[in-house]
Design an enzyme around this catalytic site. Sequence first.
Site, short mmCIF file in Angstrom:
data_model
loop_
_atom_site.label_atom_id
_atom_site.label_comp_id
_atom_site.label_asym_id
_atom_site.label_seq_id
_atom_site.Cartn_x
_atom_site.Cartn_y
_atom_site.Cartn_z
N LYS A 235 0.83 -1.21 0.00
CA LYS A 235 0.00 0.00 0.00
C LYS A 235 0.86 1.25 0.00
O LYS A 235 2.03 1.23 0.35
CB LYS A 235 -1.00 -0.05 1.17
CG LYS A 235 -2.13 -1.03 0.82
CD LYS A 235 -3.28 -1.03 1.77
CE LYS A 235 -4.36 -1.98 1.20
NZ LYS A 235 -5.39 -2.33 2.18
N ARG A 276 -3.29 -10.39 4.41
CA ARG A 276 -3.66 -10.40 2.98
C ARG A 276 -2.51 -9.76 2.20
O ARG A 276 -2.25 -8.58 2.36
CB ARG A 276 -4.96 -9.63 2.79
CG ARG A 276 -5.47 -9.59 1.36
CD ARG A 276 -6.72 -8.72 1.28
NE ARG A 276 -7.24 -8.68 -0.07
CZ ARG A 276 -6.78 -7.87 -1.02
NH1 ARG A 276 -5.76 -7.04 -0.77
NH2 ARG A 276 -7.31 -7.89 -2.24
N1 PMM Z 1 -7.32 -4.06 0.65
C1 PMM Z 1 -7.59 -4.10 -0.66
C2 PMM Z 1 -8.56 -4.98 -1.17
N2 PMM Z 1 -9.22 -5.81 -0.35
N3 PMM Z 1 -9.62 -6.64 1.82
C3 PMM Z 1 -9.39 -6.59 3.13
N4 PMM Z 1 -10.07 -7.40 3.96
N5 PMM Z 1 -8.47 -5.73 3.68
C4 PMM Z 1 -7.75 -4.88 2.91
O1 PMM Z 1 -6.94 -4.11 3.46
C5 PMM Z 1 -7.98 -4.88 1.50
C6 PMM Z 1 -8.94 -5.80 0.99
C7 PMM Z 1 -6.88 -3.17 -1.60
O2 PMM Z 1 -5.66 -3.66 -1.95
P1 PMM Z 1 -5.27 -4.27 -3.42
O3 PMM Z 1 -5.93 -3.39 -4.45
O4 PMM Z 1 -3.82 -4.21 -3.46
O5 PMM Z 1 -5.79 -5.67 -3.49
#
Ligand code: PMM
Length: 308
Positions: A235, A276
């Site tokens: 991030k 994640r």
């Molecule tokens: N961040 C993203 C997408 N899904 N789900 C959860 N539970 N927690 C998060 O912090 C989260 C998520 C965005 O990140 P990406 O676009 O790199 O997948």
Amino acid sequence: MTVTAHATISPRPGTPGVHPHGLPRPGRTLVMGVVNVTPDSFSDGGLSFAADAAVAHGLALLEQGADIVDVGGESTRPGAARPPVEEELRRVLPVVRELAAAGATVSVDTMRAEVAARALDAGARLINDVSGGLADPAMLPLAARAGTPYVLMHWRGHSAGMQGRAVYDHVVTDVLDELRLRIDAALEAGMGPDRLIIDPGLGFAKTPDHNWELLGRLGDVVALGHPVLVGASRKSFLGGLLADRTTGEPRPARLRDAATAAVSVLAAAQGVWCLRVHDVASTADAVRVTARWGVEATAARSPLSRVR
Ligand code: PMM
């Protein structure tokens, strides 16, 4: 003398204290690998857009040590537009179906009850809703009916206007209060407390300082008593911390995996249930090191260590 070792020491550093029903329980923090089936994912450059490539990517993540693969068809990048529901279904369902058929524990990253329901039918075993049930009023009742584990993330609005909502009196207290309200809503909708996973929502209506404050107080999130999931991977607050010393340019997303693994160690040591991440291999190592370290740290604190 009778010594009851470990009785008061729970969880040990590196292991989560509570576990959601029906998911893997390896005795350490779990690793959730990200499979973004979107054309504009900021972190994988859209490389996983085609279903075949996404499935292959998910299988590779499992090989590298992912316990869960998280399949999402909507980008949550700040400012991103939403795809129509038919498009989200078209992106997500074939990938969920194939990965589940291959034996993977699949979660579906969606804010839409319809997508969640169809993904569960296709074999998903966990709903990951970044809106905590706020984007779609049908989501909490659906998750309750399905009896499936549900990730409830702290959220204040869709990506388009998200950063304007990054205003808090005190970010940790406010996020905890807002999470408590959503937990109550989930329980009122009929969800079993043992199905509920919470997430502080790093980067969602948060400035970099907000994210760091929340990480520094992760123990308070864990203390809410539900398994905690953390998504810090690649991030932009990591990119800002590691900005180029001469140009001030943020570190590019693909070069943030060592920093992500550092977050993984520190979060696992706080008893976080699942991380994640995009780069599974480094976090899979990180959680194993943290858990093994935790065994010794616990032994050193136990009454037995004094009588050895
Ligand atoms: N961040 C993203 C997408 N899904 N789900 C959860 N539970 N927690 C998060 O912090 C989260 C998520 C965005 O990140 P990406 O676009 O790199 O997948």
